[in-house]
Design a protein around this motif. Structure first.
Motif, PDB file in Angstrom:
ATOM      1  N   ASP A  19       9.030   6.143   9.624  1.00 26.47           N
ATOM      2  CA  ASP A  19       7.764   6.755  10.040  1.00 26.47           C
ATOM      3  C   ASP A  19       6.578   5.992   9.467  1.00 26.47           C
ATOM      4  O   ASP A  19       5.552   5.809  10.141  1.00 26.47           O
ATOM      5  CB  ASP A  19       7.705   8.211   9.576  1.00 26.47           C
ATOM      6  CG  ASP A  19       8.683   9.103  10.330  1.00 26.47           C
ATOM      7  OD1 ASP A  19       9.288   8.625  11.323  1.00 26.47           O
ATOM      8  OD2 ASP A  19       8.850  10.267   9.932  1.00 26.47           O
ATOM      9  N   LEU A  20       6.709   5.549   8.217  1.00 32.66           N
ATOM     10  CA  LEU A  20       5.634   4.784   7.583  1.00 32.66           C
ATOM     11  C   LEU A  20       5.389   3.476   8.334  1.00 32.66           C
ATOM     12  O   LEU A  20       4.241   3.103   8.600  1.00 32.66           O
ATOM     13  CB  LEU A  20       5.990   4.507   6.121  1.00 32.66           C
ATOM     14  CG  LEU A  20       4.956   3.717   5.305  1.00 32.66           C
ATOM     15  CD1 LEU A  20       3.638   4.482   5.202  1.00 32.66           C
ATOM     16  CD2 LEU A  20       5.491   3.403   3.912  1.00 32.66           C
TER      17      LEU A  20
ATOM     18  N   LYS B 169      -4.290   6.685   3.247  1.00 35.25           N
ATOM     19  CA  LYS B 169      -4.371   5.259   3.578  1.00 35.25           C
ATOM     20  C   LYS B 169      -4.036   4.364   2.398  1.00 35.25           C
ATOM     21  O   LYS B 169      -4.417   3.192   2.355  1.00 35.25           O
ATOM     22  CB  LYS B 169      -5.766   4.896   4.114  1.00 35.25           C
ATOM     23  CG  LYS B 169      -6.252   5.782   5.247  1.00 35.25           C
ATOM     24  CD  LYS B 169      -5.308   5.730   6.447  1.00 35.25           C
ATOM     25  CE  LYS B 169      -5.812   6.615   7.588  1.00 35.25           C
ATOM     26  NZ  LYS B 169      -4.863   6.668   8.727  1.00 35.25           N
ATOM     27  N   LYS B 170      -3.292   4.910   1.451  1.00 40.16           N
ATOM     28  CA  LYS B 170      -2.816   4.113   0.319  1.00 40.16           C
ATOM     29  C   LYS B 170      -1.422   3.599   0.668  1.00 40.16           C
ATOM     30  O   LYS B 170      -0.402   4.061   0.151  1.00 40.16           O
ATOM     31  CB  LYS B 170      -2.775   4.959  -0.958  1.00 40.16           C
ATOM     32  CG  LYS B 170      -4.142   5.442  -1.437  1.00 40.16           C
ATOM     33  CD  LYS B 170      -3.996   6.241  -2.730  1.00 40.16           C
ATOM     34  CE  LYS B 170      -5.349   6.671  -3.286  1.00 40.16           C
ATOM     35  NZ  LYS B 170      -5.209   7.436  -4.558  1.00 40.16           N
ATOM     36  N   MET B 171      -1.374   2.630   1.563  1.00 44.18           N
ATOM     37  CA  MET B 171      -0.107   2.189   2.122  1.00 44.18           C
ATOM     38  C   MET B 171       0.797   1.515   1.095  1.00 44.18           C
ATOM     39  O   MET B 171       2.018   1.659   1.146  1.00 44.18           O
ATOM     40  CB  MET B 171      -0.352   1.261   3.312  1.00 44.18           C
ATOM     41  CG  MET B 171      -1.012   1.950   4.484  1.00 44.18           C
ATOM     42  SD  MET B 171      -0.061   3.420   5.000  1.00 44.18           S
ATOM     43  CE  MET B 171      -1.050   4.004   6.365  1.00 44.18           C
TER      44      MET B 171
ATOM     45  N   TYR C 184       7.081  -1.643  14.560  1.00 48.63           N
ATOM     46  CA  TYR C 184       8.114  -0.873  15.244  1.00 48.63           C
ATOM     47  C   TYR C 184       9.521  -1.422  15.003  1.00 48.63           C
ATOM     48  O   TYR C 184      10.485  -0.653  14.906  1.00 48.63           O
ATOM     49  CB  TYR C 184       7.791  -0.807  16.736  1.00 48.63           C
ATOM     50  CG  TYR C 184       6.436  -0.185  17.005  1.00 48.63           C
ATOM     51  CD1 TYR C 184       6.169   1.129  16.627  1.00 48.63           C
ATOM     52  CD2 TYR C 184       5.421  -0.924  17.608  1.00 48.63           C
ATOM     53  CE1 TYR C 184       4.925   1.698  16.855  1.00 48.63           C
ATOM     54  CE2 TYR C 184       4.172  -0.363  17.845  1.00 48.63           C
ATOM     55  CZ  TYR C 184       3.927   0.946  17.466  1.00 48.63           C
ATOM     56  OH  TYR C 184       2.694   1.514  17.678  1.00 48.63           O
ATOM     57  N   GLU C 185       9.647  -2.728  14.913  1.00 53.72           N
ATOM     58  CA  GLU C 185      10.968  -3.307  14.654  1.00 53.72           C
ATOM     59  C   GLU C 185      11.452  -2.922  13.260  1.00 53.72           C
ATOM     60  O   GLU C 185      12.634  -2.591  13.069  1.00 53.72           O
ATOM     61  CB  GLU C 185      10.913  -4.822  14.798  1.00 53.72           C
ATOM     62  CG  GLU C 185      12.274  -5.483  14.684  1.00 53.72           C
ATOM     63  CD  GLU C 185      12.240  -6.974  14.952  1.00 53.72           C
ATOM     64  OE1 GLU C 185      13.247  -7.645  14.664  1.00 53.72           O
ATOM     65  OE2 GLU C 185      11.207  -7.478  15.454  1.00 53.72           O
ATOM     66  N   ASP C 186      10.542  -2.958  12.284  1.00 45.83           N
ATOM     67  CA  ASP C 186      10.906  -2.548  10.926  1.00 45.83           C
ATOM     68  C   ASP C 186      11.260  -1.061  10.887  1.00 45.83           C
ATOM     69  O   ASP C 186      12.163  -0.653  10.150  1.00 45.83           O
ATOM     70  CB  ASP C 186       9.747  -2.827   9.962  1.00 45.83           C
ATOM     71  CG  ASP C 186       9.542  -4.313   9.700  1.00 45.83           C
ATOM     72  OD1 ASP C 186      10.519  -5.071   9.845  1.00 45.83           O
ATOM     73  OD2 ASP C 186       8.408  -4.713   9.367  1.00 45.83           O
ATOM     74  N   ALA C 187      10.547  -0.272  11.673  1.00 40.99           N
ATOM     75  CA  ALA C 187      10.845   1.163  11.733  1.00 40.99           C
ATOM     76  C   ALA C 187      12.260   1.391  12.250  1.00 40.99           C
ATOM     77  O   ALA C 187      13.030   2.181  11.684  1.00 40.99           O
ATOM     78  CB  ALA C 187       9.829   1.876  12.619  1.00 40.99           C
ATOM     79  N   SER C 188      12.620   0.685  13.319  1.00 43.02           N
ATOM     80  CA  SER C 188      13.958   0.834  13.888  1.00 43.02           C
ATOM     81  C   SER C 188      15.035   0.427  12.887  1.00 43.02           C
ATOM     82  O   SER C 188      16.077   1.078  12.776  1.00 43.02           O
ATOM     83  CB  SER C 188      14.088  -0.008  15.163  1.00 43.02           C
ATOM     84  OG  SER C 188      13.218   0.480  16.161  1.00 43.02           O
TER      85      SER C 188
ATOM     86  N   GLN D 208       2.054   1.903  10.795  1.00 39.38           N
ATOM     87  CA  GLN D 208       1.507   0.555  10.652  1.00 39.38           C
ATOM     88  C   GLN D 208       1.804  -0.312  11.883  1.00 39.38           C
ATOM     89  O   GLN D 208       1.526  -1.504  11.871  1.00 39.38           O
ATOM     90  CB  GLN D 208       2.103  -0.108   9.405  1.00 39.38           C
ATOM     91  CG  GLN D 208       1.779   0.631   8.105  1.00 39.38           C
ATOM     92  CD  GLN D 208       2.505   0.033   6.912  1.00 39.38           C
ATOM     93  OE1 GLN D 208       3.733  -0.019   6.863  1.00 39.38           O
ATOM     94  NE2 GLN D 208       1.745  -0.431   5.937  1.00 39.38           N
ATOM     95  N   LYS D 209       2.383   0.320  12.920  1.00 41.13           N
ATOM     96  CA  LYS D 209       2.738  -0.358  14.166  1.00 41.13           C
ATOM     97  C   LYS D 209       3.763  -1.476  13.956  1.00 41.13           C
ATOM     98  O   LYS D 209       3.807  -2.447  14.699  1.00 41.13           O
ATOM     99  CB  LYS D 209       1.487  -0.895  14.870  1.00 41.13           C
ATOM    100  CG  LYS D 209       0.511   0.207  15.263  1.00 41.13           C
ATOM    101  CD  LYS D 209      -0.690  -0.342  16.025  1.00 41.13           C
ATOM    102  CE  LYS D 209      -1.628   0.791  16.431  1.00 41.13           C
ATOM    103  NZ  LYS D 209      -2.806   0.301  17.191  1.00 41.13           N
TER     104      LYS D 209
END
Length: 359
Positions: free
Chosen positions: A150-151, A122-124, A158-162, A155-156
Motif C-alpha cells: 500500500d505504501l 508525508k514522512k515517507m 506499482y511494480e514494487d507494490a506487487s 508513491q505510484k
C-alpha cells in the motif's frame, strides 16, 4: 532413600530457573493482554464498538479512560493511535504511536499503524523504516507486506507494490488481503489467469463481503479474456506455444488450452462450470502431483461431495443471468442450504509451500 546434596541443589536450581523464566514470560505477556480487570475489558469492548460505528470521538475518549487504568498496556495506546489516525488527527496519532516502536512487545499491528500515520504525514522515509523494521521483526506477517505494498502504491511504485504483496502471499498464505490486491493488479495488467487464481482463493477466504462480490466479477470477466486469448493464439497458428510446460503457470495454461472447445459460443454459467470440471479432471491426471494446490484440491473435494455445480452457481450464476439464477436458486433451495452449511463449515485454508508466481 537418600539423595546426594549435589543433585538436590541441582534440581532446586533447575526449578528456580524455570520459575523465574515462567514469571518473566508472564510479566511480558501481561503487557499485551487485553484487560487485566473486568472494567478495562468492558471499556475496551466499548471503544471497539464506537470505532466500528465510526464514532471516533467517543472511541478516543474511552481509550483515554482505559489507558489511565492500565497505562503500560501497549494495545490500548496502539488502538488509540489508530483512532486518532481515522479521525484525521495525525499529530496526536504520531505522538502516541512513535514511542511504541521501541517497545519490545510491539506487535505487527503497531508497525502497520505507524506506517499509516507516517505516510499520512508525508514522512515517507519514516513510514518505510517503520514497515521494514516490522517485517524484520515479523518476517512472516502478511499484514505488513500488505501495508508495504500500500505504501508503494501511494508513491505510484506499482511494480514494487506487487512484489510486496507477492512476498506476503509467499510468507503468509493465510492472510487474505494480499490476494485481493493482486487480483485487481493482474486483472488490469491483463494477467488474467492469475486474477482468476488469486481471486478465487480470496473469495474462499472472505466470502460474504463487498470485496468478494467485486472479485467474483473480476474472475468471471477474466475467464472471458483468458479463453479469448487462448483462441487468439490458436488462430495465429501458434499451436505449440504451450507445449512442454516448465512451471505451474505453463501447466495451467496448457491444460486450459486443451479445453478451448468446451466454451464454444462464449463464456456462460453452463459452459464455465463444464470448463472448470474438465480442468480439474485433466489437472489431477497430469499435474496435481507436480504442482500441489490447495485451491484445486478444495474444488476437487467440492466435486466429490456433490457441491461443485452449486459452488459454480454461487460464484457466477448471478453475474451471468440474474433472473435465471434466482429461479435456479428457488428450485434448488434445499441444495443451496446444504451447500451454504458445507461451505461455511469447510473453508479453504491455503497451505504453506504452495506458492506459485507469474513468469
Amino acid at each position: 532413600m537418600e539423595f546426594s546434596s549435589k543433585f538436590v541443589n541441582s534440581d532446586m536450581r533447575t526449578i528456580l530457573t524455570l520459575l523465574v523464566t515462567f514469571f518473566a514470560l508472564t510479566a511480558s505477556l501481561a503487557q499485551t493482554v487485553v484487560g487485566a480487570t473486568e472494567e478495562t475489558r468492558d471499556l475496551y469492548a466499548s471503544a471497539r464498538q464506537y470505532l466500528q460505528k465510526g464514532d471516533y470521538a467517543n472511541c478516543i475518549m474511552v481509550y483515554n479512560q482505559v489507558i489511565q487504568l492500565e497505562p503500560t498496556n501497549l494495545i490500548y495506546r496502539r488502538e488509540l493511535a489508530h483512532a486518532y489516525l481515522l479521525q484525521g488527527d495525525l499529530v496526536r496519532a504520531n505522538k502516541m504511536i512513535s514511542p511504541l516502536l521501541k517497545a519490545e512487545e510491539a506487535d505487527e499491528e503497531t508497525f502497520q499503524v505507524a506506517c499509516k500515520v507516517f505516510a499520512g504525514m508525508k514522512k515517507m522515509d519514516d513510514a518505510k523504516e517503520a514497515i521494514n523494521k516490522g517485517i524484520s521483526k515479523f518476517p512472516n506477517a502478511g499484514i505488513l507486506y500488505k501495508e508495504k505494498g500500500d505504501l508503494f502504491t501511494t508513491q505510484k511504485k506499482y511494480e514494487d507494490a506487487s512484489k510486496a504483496w507477492e512476498k506476503g502471499i509467499e510468507k503468509d498464505p493465510r492472510y487474505h488481503l494480499n490476494y485481493y490486491n493482486l487480483t485487481k493488479v493482474y486483472y488490469f495488467t491483463k494477467k488474467y489467469y492469475w486474477a482468476i487464481y488469486y481471486g478465487e482463493i480470496f473469495v474462499n477466504m472472505e466470502s460474504f463481503s463487498a470485496k468478494s462480490q467485486e472479485v467474483k466479477k473480476i474472475i468471471y470477466e477474466s475467464y472471458k479474456f483468458f479463453m479469448a486469448e487462448l483462441n487468439n493464439v490458436a488462430l495465429e497458428g501458434k499451436t505449440n506455444r504451450y507445449e512442454n510446460p516448465k512451471n505451474f503457470e505453463g501447466a495451467v495454461i496448457k491444460t486450459f488450452d486443451n479445453l478451448r472447445n468446451v466454451v464454444t459460443g462464449g463464456i456462460n454459467i453452463d459452459n464455465i462450470a463444464m470448463l472448470r470440471i474438465r480442468f480439474l479432471l485433466d489437472w489431477n491426471k497430469n499435474y496435481a502431483m507436480t504442482y500441489p494446490s490447495e485451491l484445486f484440491d478444495y474444488q476437487q473435494r467440492m466435486l466429490q461431495n456433490g457441491y461443485f455445480e452449486t459452488y459454480n452457481e454461487w460464484y457466477f450464476g448471478r453475474l451471468d443471468k440474474e433472473k435465471q439464477y434466482t429461479n435456479w436458486a428457488q428450485q434448488h433451495n434445499a441444495l443451496m442450504n446444504q451447500f451454504d452449511n458445507y461451505f461455511r463449515n469447510n473453508k479453504m485454508i491455503p497451505k504453506d509451500n504452495q506458492y506459485y508466481h507469474t513468469n
